[in-house]
Design an enzyme around this catalytic site. Structure first.
Site, PDB file in Angstrom:
ATOM      1  N   GLY A   1       5.120  -9.059   2.524  1.00 31.23           N
ATOM      2  CA  GLY A   1       3.749  -9.524   2.694  1.00 31.23           C
ATOM      3  C   GLY A   1       3.075  -8.691   3.765  1.00 31.23           C
TER       4      GLY A   1
ATOM      5  N   LYS B   1      10.094  -5.049  -4.588  1.00 31.25           N
ATOM      6  CA  LYS B   1       8.670  -5.257  -4.306  1.00 31.25           C
ATOM      7  C   LYS B   1       7.928  -6.060  -5.359  1.00 31.25           C
ATOM      8  CE  LYS B   1       7.290  -4.167  -0.943  1.00 31.25           C
ATOM      9  NZ  LYS B   1       7.549  -4.906   0.343  1.00 31.25           N
TER      10      LYS B   1
HETATM   11  P1  A3P Z   1       4.214  -6.666   0.008  1.00 31.67           P
HETATM   12  O1  A3P Z   1       5.041  -6.682   1.224  1.00 31.67           O
HETATM   13  O2  A3P Z   1       3.868  -5.310  -0.445  1.00 31.67           O
HETATM   14  O3  A3P Z   1       3.013  -7.565   0.078  1.00 31.67           O
HETATM   15  P2  A3P Z   1      10.453  -7.990  -2.731  1.00 31.67           P
HETATM   16  O4  A3P Z   1      10.969  -9.085  -1.919  1.00 31.67           O
HETATM   17  O5  A3P Z   1      10.866  -8.076  -4.176  1.00 31.67           O
HETATM   18  O6  A3P Z   1      10.727  -6.626  -2.148  1.00 31.67           O
HETATM   19  O7  A3P Z   1       8.892  -8.137  -2.773  1.00 31.67           O
HETATM   20  C1  A3P Z   1       8.084  -8.118  -1.625  1.00 31.67           C
HETATM   21  C2  A3P Z   1       6.755  -8.618  -2.077  1.00 31.67           C
HETATM   22  O8  A3P Z   1       6.865  -9.972  -2.379  1.00 31.67           O
HETATM   23  C3  A3P Z   1       5.682  -8.533  -1.047  1.00 31.67           C
HETATM   24  O9  A3P Z   1       5.084  -7.281  -1.174  1.00 31.67           O
HETATM   25  C4  A3P Z   1       4.744  -9.668  -1.423  1.00 31.67           C
HETATM   26  O10 A3P Z   1       3.584  -9.223  -2.068  1.00 31.67           O
HETATM   27  C5  A3P Z   1       5.541 -10.473  -2.427  1.00 31.67           C
HETATM   28  N1  A3P Z   1       5.642 -11.888  -2.157  1.00 31.67           N
HETATM   29  C6  A3P Z   1       5.536 -12.861  -3.081  1.00 31.67           C
HETATM   30  N2  A3P Z   1       5.623 -14.056  -2.521  1.00 31.67           N
HETATM   31  C7  A3P Z   1       5.803 -13.863  -1.200  1.00 31.67           C
HETATM   32  C8  A3P Z   1       5.960 -14.755  -0.101  1.00 31.67           C
HETATM   33  N3  A3P Z   1       5.954 -16.052  -0.283  1.00 31.67           N
HETATM   34  N4  A3P Z   1       6.100 -14.219   1.112  1.00 31.67           N
HETATM   35  C9  A3P Z   1       6.080 -12.894   1.306  1.00 31.67           C
HETATM   36  N5  A3P Z   1       5.937 -12.005   0.287  1.00 31.67           N
HETATM   37  C10 A3P Z   1       5.797 -12.488  -0.955  1.00 31.67           C
END
Ligand code: A3P
Length: 813
Positions: A765, A545
């Protein structure tokens, strides 16, 4: 109580002047008492060598009961419940030869130990923890360091030994400055140094004998001419080893070269050696002393399992092969060994193709050997002695094995080889699955040995394991190599062979029983398909996350980089180093990366968010991929914890659905276990400094890049530019041109042809309500120290501080 009251009344009644005189006298008395203990007693306790006594005018000094010793005995033997099974070894220096030999034996026997440089004065390590002793035995590489220790520490150590029944082993090694004859002051023991000794015997009455047997006599000179012998007529001293001086006639007197102090003098049991460990009998007595003085807590059993392989039967070149006389000698040697080891049997490794490929005399040797077929155990090499890892096809491999099997059947060599050790040169290695399968199919082999592990020396560090039902023993070559054919041609000469037998590596192997991509030999034994180029050079370690999936997508868009193939179970993540997948072996891991092509895109990478906070991932990854680059994405841990909780809810986690975020983060020790588990999973990855420092223990900080999760969200193109420089990629891609902000998604996405975008799935996201104020306040304070630690760590390792961390630190001030 009554007398105290009386005394108080008396003091009140005496005039002031008398009180002063009384106090003055008391001070004088205490000064006398202190000086007596500081000087008089100290001198008495300060033992050293005193010169002047010859062997003949032996006299016994009165035994020196320590001030605190109420009586000898009582706690003579080690009480297993009161001391930790750790040996305290006082060495002369970290490099001293004898110290290293002592440690090698303790390590090989898997006994725990702690080494300390013998303190000249002071600095005795903490010996107890209230009622518990930290050490089960004390060893002095140089016993004089103990004898000459300052009175305070000496008393401390002696008191410890007596109270906890802890014994001591010490070595006395004379040098050219040592006095020829001297008394170990404070002990009724006399030493005579710098002697040459011969003809050693073991005292059958010595109580410490366990592995050492008393019956035999070692004839001939003992190594070195700087031996010390011990003399005493105090009943506490019992000889263990006895020898004659080299000049003595054959009927000469026997002198004690290793002595056991039974503890009758001062309550401490000791074993003292008049030389170092270079003499093989000393190694035996040393191991026995460990056992005896620790009441068998540090003891080796008397059983040894020895299998002697004789490799390459029939394989030698003409002129070097066994003739009739050699075969007879082999049988005789086996019979000789059977006299001491019932049923001892050599294990013969054969390659049938070369049967009868020598001179006439040698062919007769082959025939004679096969006439003794039932006298030996046999194990198969490859038919043509080829190394099995050279075969890339299991059916060809099995066919080669079948040829050797047919040869065995034709010559009545038993083919039920369940107990035997399989082909040598096999490079038995967890990756060689097709070899295992073929073995099982053709020979039903269940025991083999490891590859030689050339880098893993000494051999005592090797460990056996069981792989796919086949037991793999840790190979111990003991300095004996299969290519040595003639005794006279042993590398370094036959005397070198004698050395490894007489107390050397072979002797110790019987007594005590890294990175594959950096190792040429390991690389050699892999088939061509298995190359280290099929491993990732970049690991994206998470945590969860923080935006690692977005980064994974963006990296995959680069022409120089290739991501792993997806997994059925864990989707884009392989999760090899952090969990149970690790036990599936590196073959399994390798399968996730396509065969390398010649294109420049063979820079593989993988992302597994579970690596970041795993206890084991860093050490495992560094063992396989020591040169890899590591990227971690760190976002505000408060936000991360909340995003993680929302992620769990979105995936229907019942505990997350049942409890509010506030309930989760504030759950106490009395909360339901499931809730506590969820809390830990939610909060623990945010202790960034703790996890990152684990990675920094195994990777140089130049190999690690910390990416700001917030910048990744808002300005991914800049982040990607930084990463390309960090990875040193040939092609620099401008991500401004290939990423686009998708207003509907609210995030940056991959720009496709025609202006369309490809974004991450809906679990990345997500949309959810803002965090409640109380939780925010709680988590800010919860992560405060961890964030301070992180800033120090990043500063120290020359990383740029993420924006959210700077802000957080400003708020703390
Ligand atoms: P949220 O879904 O809570 O917003 P990971 O891939 O490490 O699990 O992290 C997920 C998080 O990546 C998402 O958390 C989001 O905030 C973040 N993120 C950063 N860039 C992103 C992107 N381009 N598209 C989607 N999520 C992104």
């Amino acid at each position: 109580m009554l007398s105290v009251l009386r005394l108080r009344r008396l003091i009140r009644q005496v005039p002031l002047q008398t009180s002063f005189i009384f106090l003055f006298l008391l001070c004088i008395l205490s000064v006398f008492l202190s000086s007596y203990f500081l000087y008089a007693v100290k001198r008495k306790l300060e033992p050293s060598l005193t010169a002047g006594h010859s062997a003949d005018d032996l006299y016994v000094t009165p035994s020196r009961p320590l001030p605190f010793l109420s009586g000898v005995g009582g706690t003579l033997s080690s009480d297993g419940t009161r001391t930790d099974p750790v040996v305290l070894v006082f060495v002369e220096s970290p490099y001293s030869q004898l110290g290293q030999e002592i440690v090698a034996i303790l390590e090989a026997a898997r006994f725990r130990y702690r080494t300390e440089i013998s303190p000249g004065k002071g600095d005795m390590p903490t010996l107890t923890d209230g009622q518990r002793g930290h050490f089960v035995l004390i060893i002095y590489e140089n016993i004089l360091k103990y004898v000459n220790m300052d009175a305070w520490n000496r008393e401390l150590l002696d008191r410890y030994c007596i109270e906890f029944g802890v014994g001591m082993i010490g070595f006395f090694k004379a040098n050219e400055n040592s006095l020829l004859s001297a008394q170990l002051k404070g002990f009724p023991l006399f030493l005579h140094s710098n002697l040459g000794l011969k003809d050693c015997t073991v005292n059958p009455k010595s109580p410490l004998l366990h592995i050492t047997r008393a019956r035999q006599v070692f004839s001939g000179p003992l190594p070195g001419d700087d031996w010390t012998i011990f003399q005493s007529n105090h009943s506490t001293y019992e000889p263990v080893l006895l020898a004659k001086t080299r000049s003595a006639e054959s009927t000469g007197l026997m002198h004690t070269s290793v002595v056991q102090d039974l503890g009758l003098h001062d309550g401490i049991q000791r074993v003292l050696f008049g030389h170092n460990l270079s003499f093989w009998l000393h190694k035996l007595v040393f191991v026995d002393a460990l056992s005896f003085l620790t009441a068998k807590r540090l003891s080796l059993s008397l059983k040894r399992f020895i299998l002697v392989d004789i490799d390459d039967i029939f394989v030698g070149k003409e002129g070097t092969r066994m003739k009739v006389a050699d075969v007879k000698a082999l049988v005789e040697t086996q019979n000789e060994l059977r006299r001491s080891i019932p049923d001892f049997t050599f294990n013969l490794g054969f390659s049938g193709k070369f049967f009868h490929a020598g001179t006439d005399e040698e062919d007769q040797g082959d025939d004679l050997l096969l006439s003794y077929v039932d006298e030996f155990w046999w194990f198969p090499h490859m038919w043509s002695h080829m190394q099995p890892h050279r075969f890339h096809n299991q059916s060809v491999l099995a066919e080669q094995m079948m040829l050797n099997r047919r040869f065995a059947e034709d010559h009545s060599i038993p083919t039920h080889l369940g107990y035997a050790v399989a082909p040598h040169h096999s490079g038995v290695y967890p990756v060689h699955i097709q070899l295992y399968e073929a073995w099982k199919r053709v020979w039903d082999i269940r025991v083999t040995s490891t590859e030689e592990y050339p880098h893993l020396k000494p051999a005592r560090f090797r460990r056996g394991f069981i792989h796919r039902g086949i037991r793999v023993l840790p190979r111990q070559t003991c300095g004996l190599f299969t290519h040595t054919i003639f005794h006279k041609d042993y590398p370094g000469g036959p005397q070198e062979l004698e050395r490894i037998i007489d107390g050397g590596e072979l002797f110790l192997t019987v007594l005590l029983n890294p990175d594959p991509c950096e190792d040429k030999r390991h690389k050699d034994i892999w088939s061509k398909e298995k190359t280290c180029d099929r491993f990732p050079k970049l690991l994206l370690i998470g945590p969860q996350k923080t935006g690692a999936t977005a980064l994974y997508l963006f990296l995959g868009m680069h022409p120089d980089l290739s991501s792993n193939c997806p997994s059925k179970e864990t989707f884009e993540e392989i999760q090899f180093f952090s969990g149970h997948n690790y036990h599936r072996g590196i073959d399994w891991y390798m399968e996730y990366f396509p065969l390398p092509s010649n294109s420049s895109s063979d820079y593989y990478f993988e992302k597994s968010a579970s690596y970041f906070d795993s206890d084991v991932a860093a050490v495992r990854a560094a063992a396989l991929l020591p040169r890899a680059r590591i990227i971690t994405v760190l976002s505000d841990p408060v936000e991360r914890a909340y995003a993680w909780y929302q992620h769990q809810r979105a995936h229907g986690d019942p505990v997350a659905l049942k409890y509010s975020f506030h309930d989760v983060i504030k759950a106490s020790h009395n909360a339901p276990v499931k809730l506590q588990v969820l809390q830990k999973r939610c909060l623990a990855p945010g202790w960034y400094a703790t996890h990152l420092s684990r990675w920094l223990q195994h990777y140089h900080h130049d190999q690690i890049l910390v990416v700001d999760g917030q910048t990744l969200k808002t300005d991914p193109a800049t982040v990607m530019q930084k990463i390309q420089t960090f990875l040193g990629l040939e092609n620099q891609v401008d991500y401004h041109k290939i990423l686009a902000f998708d207003p509907k998604k609210g995030f940056w996405c991959q720009l496709l042809d025609g202006g369309r975008t490809k974004c991450l799935g809906k679990s990345k996201g997500q949309r959810y309500p803002d965090m409640d104020k109380q939780s925010q306040v709680f988590l800010r304070s919860y992560y405060r120290d961890a964030n301070i630690q992180l800033s120090k760590l990043l500063y120290k390792t020359a990383q740029v501080l993420p924006g959210w961390l700077r802000e957080d630190l400003l708020n703390i001030r």
